[in-house]
Motif scaffolding. Structure first.
Motif, PDB file in Angstrom:
ATOM      1  N   MET A   1     -44.609  70.481  -6.919  1.00 14.69           N
ATOM      2  CA  MET A   1     -44.743  69.190  -7.718  1.00 14.69           C
ATOM      3  C   MET A   1     -45.205  68.172  -6.994  1.00 14.69           C
ATOM      4  O   MET A   1     -45.893  67.294  -7.341  1.00 14.69           O
ATOM      5  CB  MET A   1     -43.165  68.846  -8.272  1.00 14.69           C
ATOM      6  N   ARG A   2     -44.868  68.026  -5.668  1.00 15.24           N
ATOM      7  CA  ARG A   2     -45.493  67.045  -4.670  1.00 15.24           C
ATOM      8  C   ARG A   2     -46.823  67.298  -4.457  1.00 15.24           C
ATOM      9  O   ARG A   2     -47.563  66.050  -4.388  1.00 15.24           O
ATOM     10  CB  ARG A   2     -44.431  67.087  -3.542  1.00 15.24           C
ATOM     11  N   ASN A   3     -47.366  68.348  -4.337  1.00 16.66           N
ATOM     12  CA  ASN A   3     -48.830  68.708  -4.266  1.00 16.66           C
ATOM     13  C   ASN A   3     -49.414  68.270  -5.494  1.00 16.66           C
ATOM     14  O   ASN A   3     -50.567  67.546  -5.393  1.00 16.66           O
ATOM     15  CB  ASN A   3     -49.045  70.080  -4.147  1.00 16.66           C
ATOM     16  N   PHE A   4     -48.936  68.404  -6.828  1.00 13.95           N
ATOM     17  CA  PHE A   4     -49.454  67.871  -7.877  1.00 13.95           C
ATOM     18  C   PHE A   4     -50.077  66.354  -7.840  1.00 13.95           C
ATOM     19  O   PHE A   4     -50.750  65.794  -7.979  1.00 13.95           O
ATOM     20  CB  PHE A   4     -48.522  68.294  -8.929  1.00 13.95           C
ATOM     21  N   PHE A   5     -48.554  65.658  -7.241  1.00 21.80           N
ATOM     22  CA  PHE A   5     -48.555  64.319  -7.323  1.00 21.80           C
ATOM     23  C   PHE A   5     -49.454  63.630  -6.305  1.00 21.80           C
ATOM     24  O   PHE A   5     -50.297  62.714  -6.650  1.00 21.80           O
ATOM     25  CB  PHE A   5     -47.409  63.702  -7.117  1.00 21.80           C
ATOM     26  N   THR A   6     -49.905  64.450  -5.226  1.00 15.14           N
ATOM     27  CA  THR A   6     -50.677  64.034  -4.106  1.00 15.14           C
ATOM     28  C   THR A   6     -52.072  63.881  -4.710  1.00 15.14           C
ATOM     29  O   THR A   6     -52.821  63.127  -4.408  1.00 15.14           O
ATOM     30  CB  THR A   6     -50.302  64.964  -2.869  1.00 15.14           C
ATOM     31  N   ILE A   7     -52.493  65.288  -5.080  1.00 13.90           N
ATOM     32  CA  ILE A   7     -53.782  65.204  -5.944  1.00 13.90           C
ATOM     33  C   ILE A   7     -54.015  64.340  -6.890  1.00 13.90           C
ATOM     34  O   ILE A   7     -55.009  63.771  -7.013  1.00 13.90           O
ATOM     35  CB  ILE A   7     -54.083  66.845  -6.256  1.00 13.90           C
TER      36      ILE A   7
ATOM     37  N   ARG B   1     -54.417  65.110   3.702  1.00 13.21           N
ATOM     38  CA  ARG B   1     -54.457  66.591   4.007  1.00 13.21           C
ATOM     39  C   ARG B   1     -52.985  66.770   4.609  1.00 13.21           C
ATOM     40  O   ARG B   1     -52.512  68.048   4.391  1.00 13.21           O
ATOM     41  CB  ARG B   1     -55.452  66.850   5.339  1.00 13.21           C
ATOM     42  N   GLY B   2     -52.265  65.942   5.153  1.00 16.59           N
ATOM     43  CA  GLY B   2     -50.989  66.166   5.687  1.00 16.59           C
ATOM     44  C   GLY B   2     -50.067  66.311   4.579  1.00 16.59           C
ATOM     45  O   GLY B   2     -49.348  67.265   4.483  1.00 16.59           O
ATOM     46  N   GLN B   3     -50.297  65.484   3.582  1.00 14.15           N
ATOM     47  CA  GLN B   3     -49.435  65.401   2.374  1.00 14.15           C
ATOM     48  C   GLN B   3     -49.656  66.774   1.740  1.00 14.15           C
ATOM     49  O   GLN B   3     -48.451  67.296   1.187  1.00 14.15           O
ATOM     50  CB  GLN B   3     -49.700  64.265   1.383  1.00 14.15           C
ATOM     51  N   ILE B   4     -50.774  67.257   1.482  1.00 13.58           N
ATOM     52  CA  ILE B   4     -51.195  68.381   0.742  1.00 13.58           C
ATOM     53  C   ILE B   4     -50.597  69.892   1.590  1.00 13.58           C
ATOM     54  O   ILE B   4     -50.005  70.583   1.013  1.00 13.58           O
ATOM     55  CB  ILE B   4     -52.515  68.703   0.453  1.00 13.58           C
TER      56      ILE B   4
ATOM     57  N   GLN C   1     -44.418  64.398   4.913  1.00 12.92           N
ATOM     58  CA  GLN C   1     -44.283  63.165   4.511  1.00 12.92           C
ATOM     59  C   GLN C   1     -43.336  62.344   5.331  1.00 12.92           C
ATOM     60  O   GLN C   1     -42.756  62.894   6.477  1.00 12.92           O
ATOM     61  CB  GLN C   1     -43.541  63.361   3.134  1.00 12.92           C
ATOM     62  N   GLY C   2     -43.589  61.116   5.090  1.00  9.64           N
ATOM     63  CA  GLY C   2     -42.559  60.045   5.834  1.00  9.64           C
ATOM     64  C   GLY C   2     -43.076  59.933   7.111  1.00  9.64           C
ATOM     65  O   GLY C   2     -44.045  60.032   7.663  1.00  9.64           O
TER      66      GLY C   2
ATOM     67  N   ARG D   1     -46.440  60.571   9.555  1.00 10.48           N
ATOM     68  CA  ARG D   1     -46.818  59.426  10.553  1.00 10.48           C
ATOM     69  C   ARG D   1     -46.874  59.956  11.917  1.00 10.48           C
ATOM     70  O   ARG D   1     -47.912  59.861  12.768  1.00 10.48           O
ATOM     71  CB  ARG D   1     -46.028  58.243  10.497  1.00 10.48           C
ATOM     72  N   MET D   2     -45.899  60.706  12.711  1.00  2.00           N
ATOM     73  CA  MET D   2     -46.047  61.138  13.856  1.00  2.00           C
ATOM     74  C   MET D   2     -47.161  62.038  14.099  1.00  2.00           C
ATOM     75  O   MET D   2     -47.824  62.165  15.020  1.00  2.00           O
ATOM     76  CB  MET D   2     -44.548  61.776  14.110  1.00  2.00           C
ATOM     77  N   ARG D   3     -47.316  63.181  13.063  1.00  2.00           N
ATOM     78  CA  ARG D   3     -48.462  64.292  13.224  1.00  2.00           C
ATOM     79  C   ARG D   3     -49.853  63.526  13.441  1.00  2.00           C
ATOM     80  O   ARG D   3     -50.536  64.024  14.144  1.00  2.00           O
ATOM     81  CB  ARG D   3     -48.126  65.243  12.268  1.00  2.00           C
ATOM     82  N   MET D   4     -49.841  62.566  12.484  1.00  2.00           N
ATOM     83  CA  MET D   4     -51.111  62.114  12.337  1.00  2.00           C
ATOM     84  C   MET D   4     -51.567  61.457  13.688  1.00  2.00           C
ATOM     85  O   MET D   4     -52.598  61.508  14.364  1.00  2.00           O
ATOM     86  CB  MET D   4     -51.164  60.946  11.354  1.00  2.00           C
TER      87      MET D   4
END
Lengths: 250, 310
Positions: free
Chosen positions: A1-7, B98-101, B105-106, B110-113
């Motif tokens: 679901m988070r991936n959906f939201f990110t996209i 790309r990180g989010q996908i 998160q959070g 930020r640290m990884r980036m």
């Protein structure tokens, strides 16, 4: 679901971070304003039994610009990713194909809804600026906008499918336009030949022009709602499979 | 880390990869070598879950790349050959997306980036549009994307393709550093790169795995076609006859002569060295000997020997 939201967020923002989205928004707003002023002029010239909403959505230019919106906003969706190669980075990240398809579809639907905000404001402005009670019922306004949304949900799904079939935006746009025009003119078969052929009930069932006539009078037909939503789901299902098949064939 | 068994991919009648079987252990840096069109990219695409195999199986960290695709993909950082990026995004924005996908998160995102930006030397271009970046920086952005979710396995498809020598060096150094705590599968056709970076080499040609070993083992095995160059002053016919009679000699050719010195090249059998015998032969016949030189076979010889078409 988070991936959906990110996209979803990325795609929706994409419409506003490039000039492209603003150009479409401007174009549509101008056309809506033109329809509105044309309709008001028609009301001024002669007494008409229909409401303002009905006349605005039955101006000759309505279908003309309405059907052009969809190829414009959907043609890039998948074909551009395919052409640039980013489809590969997307589908090798831990993202499921349905998340990608739904994310892009709903972002486009969101942008489409935003496209209709100017028209909505124009209808509200009428009573504010003219000091005359608005010449339409809230039911007809609601019905018309509901149908605009329903048609959008199906036509965007058709655009998604066309875009997933090719890596060329132009071809995707032309295919979408073609399919939408065929769909639109099918609705006119019963107007031209009346009901004297066997497929007439089917044609009536899918005729967008007829739906628009009911809905903009405030008559909400549940058959049309079912038709648009199921057909949209079907085209999204096809899009999902086309993208997955791409992985089978390369 | 990677386990590939009888992996086959057919496109219609064309077989791109045929029965490939190999393994990559944890922490190894493996060079995946082959001429253009050998099936490197197809194999890599199957490993990363972009193409499913026609038959056979592959797994990453124990997760089948087809059945447990999402789990396998979480463990892979993949840099495709063409380095596809969104041109209209800024570097920071792209890495964030790309990180989010990839499930970050959070605070962790930020640290990884910050870490990948520093690691890949992107501090100066963080706010730039990707379309304004040079090829070298794009490559770094692609690499930063591959690294952002801190995957144990990196799959890099020709990462130094199309870069200038300085950029190649810096990318290579980066890969070397990464090799200290990552498993890396590096596809390339540049041999010096492999010799410098890799612990192990897999050579593929025409969709088949031709060899899979350490660079030094491969070179040792290939001593088969060792070559010796001899320069001396004597009648070429006599020399040829005498040399041919020595043991372990495969072929003697008189290449050229200049100012009375005759150049011979002598092919010897594997694991033998005929230099001593050649020099004593010259002494016996009182032929003046100017040079006697044995060519060490290089990785290039190995590669050419395994993949040439004739």
């Amino acid at each position: 679901m988070r991936n959906f939201f990110t996209i979803f967020c990325k795609e929706l923002r994409g419409f506003f971070l490039s000039p492209f989205g603003w150009v479409v928004l401007t174009l549509v707003t101008i056309m809506q304003g033109w329809s509105m002023s044309g309709a008001m002029k028609a009301l001024q010239d002669a007494p008409i039994p229909e409401s303002l909403v009905y006349i605005v959505f039955h101006m000759p230019q309505f279908w003309f610009y309405f059907l052009v919106i969809f190829p414009l906003i959907t043609m890039r969706l998948f074909s551009e990713e395919e052409r640039v190669g980013t489809l590969e980075t997307l589908l090798t990240a831990p993202v499921q194909t349905w998340q990608l398809v739904f994310g892009k579809y709903f972002a486009t639907l969101g942008f489409y809804v935003i496209l209709w905000i100017p028209a909505f404001i124009q209808f509200q402005l009428f009573s504010i600026l003219t000091d005359v009670p608005a010449p339409f019922s809230s039911g007809s306004l609601f019905g018309a906008f509901l149908l605009i949304f329903l048609m959008g949900s199906l036509f965007i799904a058709i655009g998604c499918l066309a875009s997933s079939l090719t890596s060329s935006q132009i071809i995707a746009g032309v295919v979408t336009t073609g399919l939408l025009f065929i769909h639109y003119f099918l609705g006119y078969l019963t107007v031209i030949y009346s009901d004297r052929f066997a497929a007439a009930p089917v044609i009536r069932y899918i005729a967008s022009n007829e739906h628009l006539r009911y809905f903009s009078k405030g008559l909400i037909d549940s058959r049309a709602i079912v038709y648009y939503l199921t057909a949209a789901a079907f085209f999204l299902f096809l899009t999902h499979h086309v993208i997955n098949r791409r992985r089978w064939r390369s | 880390m990677i386990k590939v068994e009888n992996l086959t991919k057919r496109f219609g009648r064309h077989t791109a990869v045929a029965n490939a079987t190999f393994e990559v252990g944890k922490g190894e840096v493996v060079g995946f070598l082959g001429p253009n069109g050998a099936g490197k990219t197809t194999t890599i695409r199957m490993l990363t879950g972009f193409l499913p195999p026609s038959s056979g199986a592959a797994s990453v960290d124990g997760f089948d790349v087809f059945r447990k695709s999402i789990d396998a993909r979480r463990r892979i950082g993949y840099l495709p050959e063409s380095v596809p990026l969104y041109r209209d995004m800024r570097v920071r924005e792209y890495l964030k997306f790309r990180g989010q996908i990839k499930g970050l998160q959070g605070e962790r995102l930020r640290m990884r980036m910050e870490e990948v930006v520093e690691r890949c030397g992107l501090q100066g271009v963080r706010r730039k549009m990707i379309k304004t970046l040079s090829k070298g920086f794009r490559q770094r952005v692609g690499l930063a994307d591959a690294l952002i979710h801190d995957p144990p396995l990196l799959v890099l498809d020709e990462p130094t393709n199309g870069l200038d020598p300085n950029q190649i060096r810096s990318i290579r150094n980066l890969i070397k550093q990464l090799g200290e705590n990552h498993t890396i599968l590096l596809s390339t056709h540049i041999l010096s790169e492999v010799e410098m970076i890799c612990d192990k080499i897999i050579i593929i040609d025409g969709g088949r795995i031709m060899a899979s070993d350490t660079p030094s083992n491969l070179v040792n095995q290939m001593r088969a076609a060792g070559k010796i160059t001899v320069e001396l002053k004597a009648d070429p016919e006599k020399v040829r006859a005498a040399l041919s009679q020595l043991a372990h000699i495969k072929k003697v050719t008189n290449e050229k002569s200049s100012e009375g010195w005759e150049h011979f090249s002598v092919l010897v059998q594997s694991g033998t060295d005929a230099r001593e015998r050649i020099s004593s032969l010259c002494q016996e016949n009182r032929w003046p000997l100017r040079s006697l030189y044995r060519h060490d076979s290089t990785l290039e010889d190995v590669f050419v020997e395994l993949t040439r078409k004739d």
